[in-house]
Motif scaffolding. Structure first.
Motif, PDB file in Angstrom:
ATOM      1  N   GLN A 113       4.079   9.947   5.792  1.00  0.00           N
ATOM      2  CA  GLN A 113       5.144   9.241   5.058  1.00  0.00           C
ATOM      3  C   GLN A 113       4.732   7.794   4.780  1.00  0.00           C
ATOM      4  O   GLN A 113       4.965   7.270   3.690  1.00  0.00           O
ATOM      5  N   ALA A 114       4.077   7.178   5.762  1.00  0.00           N
ATOM      6  CA  ALA A 114       3.595   5.802   5.545  1.00  0.00           C
ATOM      7  C   ALA A 114       2.547   5.793   4.437  1.00  0.00           C
ATOM      8  O   ALA A 114       2.493   4.856   3.632  1.00  0.00           O
ATOM      9  N   MET A 115       1.732   6.843   4.378  1.00  0.00           N
ATOM     10  CA  MET A 115       0.711   6.895   3.320  1.00  0.00           C
ATOM     11  C   MET A 115       1.345   7.019   1.936  1.00  0.00           C
ATOM     12  O   MET A 115       0.772   6.578   0.947  1.00  0.00           O
ATOM     13  N   HIS A 116       2.519   7.613   1.883  1.00  0.00           N
ATOM     14  CA  HIS A 116       3.222   7.703   0.594  1.00  0.00           C
ATOM     15  C   HIS A 116       3.667   6.321   0.102  1.00  0.00           C
ATOM     16  O   HIS A 116       3.955   6.153  -1.077  1.00  0.00           O
ATOM     17  N   HIS A 117       3.761   5.353   1.024  1.00  0.00           N
ATOM     18  CA  HIS A 117       4.167   4.006   0.612  1.00  0.00           C
ATOM     19  C   HIS A 117       2.980   3.103   0.289  1.00  0.00           C
ATOM     20  O   HIS A 117       3.168   1.946  -0.064  1.00  0.00           O
ATOM     21  N   LEU A 118       1.768   3.612   0.440  1.00  0.00           N
ATOM     22  CA  LEU A 118       0.589   2.796   0.104  1.00  0.00           C
ATOM     23  C   LEU A 118       0.584   2.493  -1.381  1.00  0.00           C
ATOM     24  O   LEU A 118       1.076   3.291  -2.195  1.00  0.00           O
ATOM     25  N   ARG A 119      -0.017   1.337  -1.717  1.00  0.00           N
ATOM     26  CA  ARG A 119      -0.140   0.960  -3.130  1.00  0.00           C
ATOM     27  C   ARG A 119      -1.585   0.594  -3.411  1.00  0.00           C
ATOM     28  O   ARG A 119      -2.327   0.234  -2.459  1.00  0.00           O
ATOM     29  N   PRO A 120      -1.992   0.645  -4.669  1.00  0.00           N
ATOM     30  CA  PRO A 120      -3.357   0.216  -4.994  1.00  0.00           C
ATOM     31  C   PRO A 120      -3.629  -1.166  -4.406  1.00  0.00           C
ATOM     32  O   PRO A 120      -2.784  -2.065  -4.495  1.00  0.00           O
ATOM     33  N   GLY A 121      -4.796  -1.296  -3.773  1.00  0.00           N
ATOM     34  CA  GLY A 121      -5.151  -2.552  -3.107  1.00  0.00           C
ATOM     35  C   GLY A 121      -4.977  -2.481  -1.605  1.00  0.00           C
ATOM     36  O   GLY A 121      -5.581  -3.249  -0.863  1.00  0.00           O
ATOM     37  N   ASP A 122      -4.139  -1.547  -1.109  1.00  0.00           N
ATOM     38  CA  ASP A 122      -3.959  -1.369   0.340  1.00  0.00           C
ATOM     39  C   ASP A 122      -5.178  -0.651   0.933  1.00  0.00           C
ATOM     40  O   ASP A 122      -5.935   0.013   0.219  1.00  0.00           O
TER      41      ASP A 122
END
Ligand SMILES: Cc1cc2nc3c(=O)[nH]c(=O)nc-3n(C[C@H](O)[C@H](O)[C@H](O)COP(=O)(O)OP(=O)(O)OC[C@H]3O[C@@H](n4cnc5c(N)ncnc54)[C@H](O)[C@@H]3O)c2cc1C
Ligand code: FES
Length: 295
Positions: free
Chosen positions: A91-100
């Motif tokens: 679920q945390a990976m679903h909140h990643l954004r480009p640049g993370d």
């Protein structure tokens, strides 16, 4: 493709023991549950993975989990993973954004034996998110098309909205040198394709030359014994049927025993196994389901 303990001692093995940083360079939502992340190592090196291998992906504070490559090693400057939001880490990976950034260890495990598959007809059977690791193999075959015989894909999803990689599905469907059969368990108002579980088109619409076919199967555990029965019925032998197994992993590299299946370590001896390796190990595909481990 190499398991960690097969590395020559002179090779840099740091990547196998210590997570390396990888940057998210693109993110795409594939369905309500699934995101596709394109990653690049901070070092800009390539991972040299094989289709069917996996990485241990980590996020500080959330943990680490095995995730399959879903991109082909023939497309090398970056790599892709497809993540289902099922628990804390994913679920945390679903909140990643480009640049993370994420941590990656690997690649680990034995994937699809592409060298043994060369020259043979390839029959891929995918159920649900099982299409993710198979996409790596399918695009590998697509990029080295002359090295393989027929390419047949049978893919089943529960609902039209859960179908993954719709752009790839359309591309594969349009190719003259690919044979595709797509189905969903439950149609909706817009679905005009096949309805029914994946074994129905496999049984009714796929003719193979069993002596020259290798089947690669990835899907929910319940699918495996029914697919195995169909393939044996079509005259295939267990040696030529490949299953990718999923278990709870900890180390991912043959050290902790967490993934043990009788005398096999799924993380290191697999995750891709020939059906012939699994015969006699009944819990390998017959009775295991994720919830069983909690009982
Ligand atoms: C070789 C391999 C490749 C994989 N490839 C992918 C992939 O490409 N994409 C992908 O999304 N996932 C993949 N997985 C599955 C992924 O590693 C797990 O879903 C992982 O647990 C997710 O971590 P989490 O912290 O988000 O969820 P967790 O908190 O670990 O929970 C994940 C799910 O497992 C259940 N669960 C938690 N603990 C246990 C337990 N002890 N026993 C049984 N069930 C439990 C939870 O209820 C939940 O449904 C792969 C697994 C393996 C072994
Ligand atoms: S996960 Fe540790 S031995 Fe397989």
């Amino acid at each position: 493709m190499r398991a960690a303990d097969e590395l020559p001692v002179t090779e840099d093995i740091t990547r196998f023991y210590r997570p390396e940083l990888a940057r998210v360079i693109a993110k795409q939502r594939l369905s309500e549950m699934m995101v596709l992340l394109r990653l690049q190592l901070n070092s800009a090196e390539t991972l040299d993975h094989g289709p069917g291998q996996f990485l241990q992906i980590s996020l500080p504070g959330y943990g680490e989990a095995p995730i399959s490559f879903c991109s082909s090693p023939t497309r090398t400057e970056s790599f892709e993973i497809c993540v289902a939001a099922v628990g804390n880490l994913s679920q945390a990976m679903h909140h990643l954004r480009p640049g993370d950034f994420v941590g990656v260890r690997g690649p680990y495990g034995h994937g699809f034996p592409v060298n043994d598959m060369r020259g043979r007809d390839i029959l891929c059977i995918a159920g649900g998110i099982g299409l993710a690791p198979l996409r790596s193999l399918i695009n590998y075959v697509a990029d080295r098309r002359s090295e393989f015989g027929r390419m047949i894909l049978v893919y089943g999803a529960r609902k039209p909205g859960e179908r993954l990689f719709k752009d790839d599905l359309a591309v594969w469907d349009a190719r003259d040198d690919f044979e595709t059969r797509y189905t969903v368990d439950e149609a909706d108002a817009d679905w005009t394709g096949r309805t029914g579980v994946v074994t129905i088109p496999l049984r009714d619409e796929v003719e193979i030359d069993p002596g020259r076919t290798t089947a690669a199967v990835v899907g929910p555990p319940v699918m495996y014994r029914f697919v195995a029965a169909e393939l044996l019925e079509k005259g295939m032998v267990a040696e030529d049927i490949l299953f990718s197994l999923e278990r709870r992993f900890k180390c991912g590299m043959g050290k902790c025993g967490h993934c043990q299946l009788n005398d096999l370590y799924v993380c290191q001896d697999g995750p891709v196994f020939r059906y012939s390796q699994l015969l006699g190990r009944s819990e390998a595909i017959e009775v295991w389901a994720p919830e069983d481990e909690r009982k």
